[in-house]
Write a protein that holds these residues in place. Structure first.
Motif, PDB file in Angstrom:
ATOM      1  N   UNK A  89       3.112  -0.267  -4.076  1.00 22.47           N
ATOM      2  CA  UNK A  89       2.544  -0.785  -2.831  1.00 22.47           C
ATOM      3  C   UNK A  89       3.358  -1.938  -2.274  1.00 22.47           C
ATOM      4  N   UNK A  90       3.254  -2.096  -0.961  1.00 21.06           N
ATOM      5  CA  UNK A  90       3.879  -3.247  -0.313  1.00 21.06           C
ATOM      6  C   UNK A  90       2.921  -4.433  -0.244  1.00 21.06           C
ATOM      7  N   UNK A  91       1.666  -4.191  -0.564  1.00 20.50           N
ATOM      8  CA  UNK A  91       0.645  -5.240  -0.547  1.00 20.50           C
ATOM      9  C   UNK A  91       0.685  -6.002  -1.868  1.00 20.50           C
ATOM     10  N   UNK A  92       0.681  -7.319  -1.798  1.00 21.85           N
ATOM     11  CA  UNK A  92       0.868  -8.111  -3.015  1.00 21.85           C
ATOM     12  C   UNK A  92      -0.370  -8.169  -3.910  1.00 21.85           C
ATOM     13  N   UNK A  96      -9.622   5.886  -7.334  1.00 20.72           N
ATOM     14  CA  UNK A  96      -8.694   4.756  -7.227  1.00 20.72           C
ATOM     15  C   UNK A  96      -7.499   5.131  -6.360  1.00 20.72           C
ATOM     16  N   UNK A  97      -6.966   6.339  -6.547  1.00 18.08           N
ATOM     17  CA  UNK A  97      -5.814   6.775  -5.744  1.00 18.08           C
ATOM     18  C   UNK A  97      -6.175   6.889  -4.275  1.00 18.08           C
ATOM     19  N   UNK A  98      -7.367   7.393  -3.983  1.00 19.74           N
ATOM     20  CA  UNK A  98      -7.793   7.487  -2.593  1.00 19.74           C
ATOM     21  C   UNK A  98      -7.962   6.097  -1.974  1.00 19.74           C
ATOM     22  N   UNK A  99      -8.509   5.177  -2.733  1.00 20.00           N
ATOM     23  CA  UNK A  99      -8.657   3.800  -2.249  1.00 20.00           C
ATOM     24  C   UNK A  99      -7.284   3.167  -2.026  1.00 20.00           C
ATOM     25  N   UNK A 100      -6.353   3.452  -2.918  1.00 19.82           N
ATOM     26  CA  UNK A 100      -4.982   2.956  -2.798  1.00 19.82           C
ATOM     27  C   UNK A 100      -4.351   3.454  -1.490  1.00 19.82           C
ATOM     28  N   UNK A 101      -4.515   4.727  -1.200  1.00 23.46           N
ATOM     29  CA  UNK A 101      -3.970   5.297   0.031  1.00 23.46           C
ATOM     30  C   UNK A 101      -4.612   4.627   1.246  1.00 23.46           C
ATOM     31  N   UNK A 102      -5.919   4.458   1.194  1.00 25.85           N
ATOM     32  CA  UNK A 102      -6.632   3.813   2.295  1.00 25.85           C
ATOM     33  C   UNK A 102      -6.134   2.379   2.506  1.00 25.85           C
ATOM     34  N   UNK A 103      -6.003   1.621   1.434  1.00 26.19           N
ATOM     35  CA  UNK A 103      -5.535   0.235   1.548  1.00 26.19           C
ATOM     36  C   UNK A 103      -4.115   0.175   2.096  1.00 26.19           C
TER      37      UNK A 103
END
Length: 173
Positions: free
Chosen positions: A37-40, A78-85
């Motif tokens: 991810x690019x989000x820290x 978790x993967x779906x939430x990751x994609x959403x974030x």
């Protein structure tokens, strides 16, 4: 280690150590997604999501009483939430970069390199001072046009411009 289903039940009954074991079990997945991810702070967001997910976990569903189904359910969630974030972070970054691109595409600026140096020069100013100087000197707007644009008085534009120019003079000396 106990099975995952019994840890979830323990957590729902108030055992805080059970959630720590569950988080440790999914820690490799969380670390992997955090690296991608690019989000820290995505790992902490996903961990909080996982805690909420487990607290809402349907214990009565007999299909979800086996570990392989629970692991699959939690991992996919978790993967779906990751994609959403990531999509929301990308949208925010895109919106921010669109504003910068609109400034750079203005035809009144002679050269993008000049605009780059101008932006670097005014970085130390407040956002309002940056906007006023950008419209005044990069886009050649008059004080009246700037005051109409920001819905402020012409005197306020002049004061902001003067304050910003004084700051730049002190910085350059």
């Amino acid at each position: 280690m106990e099975n995952l289903y019994s840890n979830i039940i323990d957590f729902k009954h108030g055992n805080a150590d059970a959630i720590v074991e569950i988080i440790n079990m999914f820690d490799p997945l969380l670390n992997k997604l955090a690296r991608q991810s690019s989000c820290c702070d995505i790992k902490s967001e996903l961990t909080l999501f996982m805690i909420e997910l487990i607290s809402k976990f349907p214990i009565g569903n007999k299909n979800l009483s086996y570990d392989k189904y629970i692991i699959s359910y939690i991992s996919k969630s978790i993967k779906h939430k990751f994609i959403h974030l990531n999509k929301t972070v990308c949208k925010q970054a895109l919106n921010e970069s669109e504003l910068d691109l609109n400034v750079l595409e203005n035809k009144k600026v002679e050269n993008n390199l000049d605009m780059f140096f101008f932006k670097e020069l005014i970085k130390s100013l407040t956002p309002k001072e940056q906007e006023v100087l950008t419209y005044k000197y990069a886009f050649n707007y008059s004080d009246i046009e700037i005051s109409d644009l920001f819905n402020i008085s012409r005197q306020s534009v002049n004061k902001t411009k003067t304050r910003a120019l004084n700051k730049l003079k002190l910085k350059l000396n």
